[in-house]
Enzyme design. Sequence first.
Site, PDB file in Angstrom:
ATOM      1  N   PHE A 158       0.804  -1.225   0.000  1.00 28.24           N
ATOM      2  CA  PHE A 158       0.000   0.000   0.000  1.00 28.24           C
ATOM      3  C   PHE A 158       0.837   1.276   0.000  1.00 28.24           C
ATOM      4  CE2 PHE A 158      -3.495  -2.378   0.326  1.00 28.24           C
ATOM      5  CZ  PHE A 158      -4.585  -1.881   1.006  1.00 28.24           C
ATOM      6  N   ARG A 159       1.883   1.282   0.788  1.00 22.15           N
ATOM      7  CA  ARG A 159       2.555   2.538   1.077  1.00 22.15           C
ATOM      8  C   ARG A 159       3.913   2.721   0.410  1.00 22.15           C
ATOM      9  NH1 ARG A 159      -0.440   4.935   5.101  1.00 22.15           N
ATOM     10  NH2 ARG A 159      -2.081   3.533   5.706  1.00 22.15           N
TER      11      ARG A 159
ATOM     12  N   HIS B  10      -6.131  -6.746  10.491  1.00 25.88           N
ATOM     13  CA  HIS B  10      -6.962  -5.996   9.538  1.00 25.88           C
ATOM     14  C   HIS B  10      -7.926  -6.889   8.758  1.00 25.88           C
ATOM     15  CE1 HIS B  10      -3.644  -2.695   9.750  1.00 25.88           C
ATOM     16  NE2 HIS B  10      -4.527  -2.590  10.716  1.00 25.88           N
TER      17      HIS B  10
ATOM     18  N   CYS C 223     -27.885 -10.943   7.097  1.00 25.89           N
ATOM     19  CA  CYS C 223     -28.094 -12.235   7.769  1.00 25.89           C
ATOM     20  C   CYS C 223     -26.781 -12.892   8.204  1.00 25.89           C
ATOM     21  CB  CYS C 223     -28.883 -13.184   6.873  1.00 25.89           C
ATOM     22  SG  CYS C 223     -27.912 -13.880   5.518  1.00 25.89           S
TER      23      CYS C 223
ATOM     24  N   CYS D 125     -26.212 -11.081  -1.112  1.00 33.20           N
ATOM     25  CA  CYS D 125     -26.553 -12.364  -0.508  1.00 33.20           C
ATOM     26  C   CYS D 125     -27.880 -12.832  -1.083  1.00 33.20           C
ATOM     27  CB  CYS D 125     -26.678 -12.167   0.994  1.00 33.20           C
ATOM     28  SG  CYS D 125     -27.212 -13.616   1.912  1.00 33.20           S
TER      29      CYS D 125
ATOM     30  N   CYS E  83     -30.352 -13.382   0.530  1.00 28.95           N
ATOM     31  CA  CYS E  83     -31.400 -12.691   1.283  1.00 28.95           C
ATOM     32  C   CYS E  83     -31.576 -11.252   0.795  1.00 28.95           C
ATOM     33  CB  CYS E  83     -31.104 -12.698   2.779  1.00 28.95           C
ATOM     34  SG  CYS E  83     -29.967 -11.408   3.313  1.00 28.95           S
TER      35      CYS E  83
ATOM     36  N   SER F 242       6.639  -0.707   8.223  1.00 28.61           N
ATOM     37  CA  SER F 242       7.275   0.540   8.659  1.00 28.61           C
ATOM     38  C   SER F 242       6.602   1.068   9.918  1.00 28.61           C
ATOM     39  CB  SER F 242       7.236   1.572   7.539  1.00 28.61           C
ATOM     40  OG  SER F 242       5.919   1.646   7.024  1.00 28.61           O
TER      41      SER F 242
HETATM   42 ZN   LIG Z   1     -27.976 -12.509   3.744  1.00 27.22          ZN
END
Ligand SMILES: [Zn+2]
Length: 245
Positions: free
Chosen positions: A35-36, A121, A132, A150, A152, A191
């Site tokens: 990332f950095r 993380h 759900c 999902c 649902c 770092s």
């Molecule tokens: Zn669901």
Amino acid sequence: MAGEVEKLQELVDNYDNIVFFGGAGVSTESGIPDFRSQDGLYHQKYDYPPETILSHTFFMRKPEEFFKFYRDKMLCDTAKPNAAHRKLAELEAAGKLKAVITQNIDNLHQMAGSKKVLELHGSVHRNYCMKCHKFYDFAHIKASTGVPRCECGGIIKPDVVLYEEGLDNQTINEAVKAISEAQVLIIGGTSLAVYPAAGLIDYFRGEHLVVINKSPTPRDRYADLLIQERSDRYLRRFTVDGKIL
Ligand SMILES: [Zn+2]
């Protein structure tokens, strides 16, 4: 150089409560962008800076754009564990290493065979319906389009700690316990710029602090062994039976 490897080997030989605290640098050799770093994600072109896209607010407001970026940049399914991951797994199997605490979300420590991995993380390999809480795996999100839903109807959210979100309490507690009980703490490939993760180092009360990182870290002056190199290059070189490779 040789002296540094021997000193690390000596610690591995003499202690059996070692804890490893790692970051992006551990996975760069596996092809996961840091990332950095200069050529990392933060310097790539996108409509918004990655720090904005990977925030809770952005996820809630613009989930389509979040998932476009997330699928493109965060879901790497070709990465394989490197020498550092494998060595740490060996050390754990030999009873030397008590925990790997990582800021990475790539699952590579587990793929290498590590059992006690505390993912500060989260992980791209876990995803949950926000309604759900049904679990969905990496492949499901990778193969999805738009905003993954999902059955649902709820939005599926990666179990990754976004900016503005807090760390998981149980993971923090376990990490604090492991660090505060460790005899040797090896910090590698980070770092130590990201808080609160980096602050966990304050709990270390053990005998030897090792820092292996290419660029300077705020803990360098407290380290009794400081190796300014890529972590995988050093970690691959010590062995669990006391023989330097
Ligand atoms: Zn669901």
